[in-house]
Scaffold this motif. Structure first.
Motif, PDB file in Angstrom:
ATOM      1  N   VAL A  33       0.846  -1.188   0.000  1.00 50.85           N
ATOM      2  CA  VAL A  33       0.000   0.000   0.000  1.00 50.85           C
ATOM      3  C   VAL A  33       0.885   1.243   0.000  1.00 50.85           C
ATOM      4  O   VAL A  33       1.679   1.454   0.922  1.00 50.85           O
ATOM      5  CB  VAL A  33      -0.941   0.026   1.220  1.00 50.85           C
ATOM      6  CG1 VAL A  33      -1.721   1.340   1.258  1.00 50.85           C
ATOM      7  CG2 VAL A  33      -1.902  -1.139   1.175  1.00 50.85           C
ATOM      8  N   VAL A  34       0.763   2.066  -1.048  1.00 51.52           N
ATOM      9  CA  VAL A  34       1.561   3.289  -1.151  1.00 51.52           C
ATOM     10  C   VAL A  34       0.681   4.532  -1.113  1.00 51.52           C
ATOM     11  O   VAL A  34       1.183   5.652  -1.238  1.00 51.52           O
ATOM     12  CB  VAL A  34       2.412   3.288  -2.438  1.00 51.52           C
ATOM     13  CG1 VAL A  34       3.454   2.192  -2.373  1.00 51.52           C
ATOM     14  CG2 VAL A  34       1.545   3.146  -3.681  1.00 51.52           C
ATOM     15  N   GLY A  35      -0.613   4.348  -0.924  1.00 50.79           N
ATOM     16  CA  GLY A  35      -1.498   5.493  -0.810  1.00 50.79           C
ATOM     17  C   GLY A  35      -2.927   5.067  -0.541  1.00 50.79           C
ATOM     18  O   GLY A  35      -3.335   3.977  -0.930  1.00 50.79           O
ATOM     19  N   PHE A  36      -3.655   5.899   0.183  1.00 47.30           N
ATOM     20  CA  PHE A  36      -5.091   5.688   0.343  1.00 47.30           C
ATOM     21  C   PHE A  36      -5.737   7.015   0.699  1.00 47.30           C
ATOM     22  O   PHE A  36      -5.070   7.963   1.131  1.00 47.30           O
ATOM     23  CB  PHE A  36      -5.399   4.624   1.413  1.00 47.30           C
ATOM     24  CG  PHE A  36      -5.259   5.104   2.830  1.00 47.30           C
ATOM     25  CD1 PHE A  36      -6.293   5.774   3.465  1.00 47.30           C
ATOM     26  CD2 PHE A  36      -4.090   4.877   3.530  1.00 47.30           C
ATOM     27  CE1 PHE A  36      -6.171   6.213   4.775  1.00 47.30           C
ATOM     28  CE2 PHE A  36      -3.945   5.315   4.837  1.00 47.30           C
ATOM     29  CZ  PHE A  36      -4.983   5.987   5.462  1.00 47.30           C
ATOM     30  N   ASP A  37      -7.032   7.099   0.490  1.00 51.02           N
ATOM     31  CA  ASP A  37      -7.776   8.322   0.790  1.00 51.02           C
ATOM     32  C   ASP A  37      -9.180   7.940   1.208  1.00 51.02           C
ATOM     33  O   ASP A  37      -9.911   7.291   0.455  1.00 51.02           O
ATOM     34  CB  ASP A  37      -7.812   9.229  -0.452  1.00 51.02           C
ATOM     35  CG  ASP A  37      -8.416  10.600  -0.152  1.00 51.02           C
ATOM     36  OD1 ASP A  37      -8.674  10.888   1.031  1.00 51.02           O
ATOM     37  OD2 ASP A  37      -8.621  11.370  -1.104  1.00 51.02           O
ATOM     38  N   HIS A  38      -9.546   8.299   2.434  1.00 49.89           N
ATOM     39  CA  HIS A  38     -10.917   8.108   2.931  1.00 49.89           C
ATOM     40  C   HIS A  38     -11.612   9.454   2.795  1.00 49.89           C
ATOM     41  O   HIS A  38     -11.377  10.375   3.580  1.00 49.89           O
ATOM     42  CB  HIS A  38     -10.893   7.638   4.387  1.00 49.89           C
ATOM     43  CG  HIS A  38     -12.265   7.461   4.960  1.00 49.89           C
ATOM     44  ND1 HIS A  38     -12.508   7.448   6.318  1.00 49.89           N
ATOM     45  CD2 HIS A  38     -13.478   7.273   4.373  1.00 49.89           C
ATOM     46  CE1 HIS A  38     -13.802   7.275   6.541  1.00 49.89           C
ATOM     47  NE2 HIS A  38     -14.408   7.164   5.362  1.00 49.89           N
ATOM     48  N   ARG A  39     -12.445   9.588   1.770  1.00 50.96           N
ATOM     49  CA  ARG A  39     -13.089  10.859   1.482  1.00 50.96           C
ATOM     50  C   ARG A  39     -14.427  10.969   2.209  1.00 50.96           C
ATOM     51  O   ARG A  39     -15.288  10.101   2.074  1.00 50.96           O
ATOM     52  CB  ARG A  39     -13.295  11.014  -0.027  1.00 50.96           C
ATOM     53  CG  ARG A  39     -11.987  10.962  -0.792  1.00 50.96           C
ATOM     54  CD  ARG A  39     -12.136  11.347  -2.239  1.00 50.96           C
ATOM     55  NE  ARG A  39     -10.838  11.381  -2.912  1.00 50.96           N
ATOM     56  CZ  ARG A  39     -10.645  11.811  -4.145  1.00 50.96           C
ATOM     57  NH1 ARG A  39     -11.679  12.234  -4.867  1.00 50.96           N
ATOM     58  NH2 ARG A  39      -9.431  11.812  -4.675  1.00 50.96           N
ATOM     59  N   ILE A  40     -14.557  12.043   2.965  1.00 49.85           N
ATOM     60  CA  ILE A  40     -15.784  12.294   3.722  1.00 49.85           C
ATOM     61  C   ILE A  40     -16.204  13.745   3.503  1.00 49.85           C
ATOM     62  O   ILE A  40     -15.460  14.549   2.933  1.00 49.85           O
ATOM     63  CB  ILE A  40     -15.591  12.009   5.226  1.00 49.85           C
ATOM     64  CG1 ILE A  40     -14.462  12.882   5.790  1.00 49.85           C
ATOM     65  CG2 ILE A  40     -15.294  10.533   5.464  1.00 49.85           C
ATOM     66  CD1 ILE A  40     -14.248  12.732   7.286  1.00 49.85           C
TER      67      ILE A  40
END
Length: 354
Positions: A33-40
């Motif tokens: 895993v080199v990136g993630f985004d939890h958009r709220i």
């Protein structure tokens, strides 16, 4: 890049139609895993931590979840943005002893939304000087492209005028152009269906799923039909003027499209000549860049952005075949058949026209 620098990544989304919240995850080719985004929503409630408490959450994530030794990194940026019902904190770390160009470096960025991990990204921070220099090069290239665009317009107008003139005289042979244009339309629609996973990735969650897919499919099918129509029209125009200019009005350059023609001696000879020229061109381009990069400072960026997404389609091999089909038919009809025939008529010198 073979050791630890992350350059490429697969991108995956999880979402629900008509909901803002979604998850995006990036995995490098090795599965890390080199990136993630939890958009709220900006209005979603959460904690309002001070910077030290939020930084502890970010540091613990980098050490325990991602396995980074923070002794090898230095904190270079931190910021806080107060939302309506929470506080969001962003932290950027730079790897010590690693530089690319003048100010390029390897960066880790973590966003804490309230008291939860909201986003993470790692990768090379491209040097500003390189970005400025590349933007300048691209601007000159774009200027050249725009300048020569007038010839595209001239060819398009010429094709339309020829189409109308020969239509009035009843001298148009529509069959070859329509057959090839129709095949391009069918192939393009197959390509649209093959690209459904990529279309889905661009889904706008403010729409309903059915409305989004219907609109995207309708637009892409319309583009396919227009593209095939342009190829059919240009092919028909080029065939008409080529017949008058190159063959004294007696022989159609495109002939008649039929399945048996694929097995003919002329078709096989033309195919061998075509692949021979293609091989020669590949050799020329290779020598050009080998000499240019070594002795003249040419820069050849390895831009494969048009093709890497092909691996996310249903059948990856369809995309390059489709790109080759549309480019070959449009370029052959527009540049070789139409433009050369017109220039031969005006200049009276075939070698100069070519």
């Amino acid at each position: 890049a073979r050791d630890w620098v992350s350059i490429w990544a697969w991108r995956v989304r999880w979402f629900k139609p008509l909901e803002k919240e979604e998850y995006r995850v990036e995995l490098d080719p090795g599965g890390r895993v080199v990136g993630f985004d939890h958009r709220i929503l900006e209005s979603d409630e959460g904690a309002s931590l001070d910077q030290d408490a939020a930084r502890d959450i970010a540091s613990r994530f980098l050490r325990e979840s991602q396995g980074f030794n923070l002794a090898e990194y230095e904190l270079i940026e931190q910021s806080t943005k107060e939302r309506k019902a929470r506080g969001d904190h962003t932290y950027s770390y730079r790897k010590r002893g690693f530089t690319v160009g003048d100010d390029g470096h390897y960066r880790l960025t973590v966003v804490v939304k309230g008291d939860q991990l909201g986003a993470f990204r790692e990768g090379v921070k491209v040097p500003e000087s390189f970005s400025r220099n590349y933007a300048e090069i691209r601007s000159r290239a774009d200027l050249l492209t725009s300048s020569f665009g007038v010839f595209w317009v001239a060819l398009a107008v010429a094709a339309l005028v020829i189409l109308l003139q020969f239509y009035r005289k009843g001298l148009l042979d529509w069959q070859p152009g329509l057959v090839i244009g129709g095949l391009v339309v069918i192939a393009s629609i197959v390509g649209v269906i093959n690209s459904l996973p990529l279309i889905l990735y661009s889904f706008n969650t403010t729409q309903s799923y059915a409305a989004f897919m219907a609109m995207m499919l309708a637009v892409m099918v319309l583009i396919s039909v227009l593209q095939g129509g342009v190829i059919a029209s240009v092919g028909t125009s080029g065939n008409a003027v080529g017949r008058q200019t190159l063959h004294g009005g007696l022989l159609s350059p495109l002939g008649r499209i039929r399945f048996g023609g694929i097995l003919s001696r002329g078709f096989l000879r033309s195919t061998l000549v075509g692949y021979g020229i293609a091989g020669g061109m590949i050799g020329y381009i290779t020598i050009f860049y080998l000499i240019g990069t070594r002795y003249f400072g040419l820069y050849a960026p390895a831009d494969v952005s048009d093709y890497n997404n092909a691996f996310s389609t249903v059948l990856p091999w369809i995309y390059p075949l489709l790109a080759g089909l549309t480019a070959a038919t449009l370029e052959e009809f527009l540049f070789r058949l139409l433009a050369i025939s017109l220039l031969v008529r005006w200049l009276k010198r075939p070698w100069l026209a070519v």
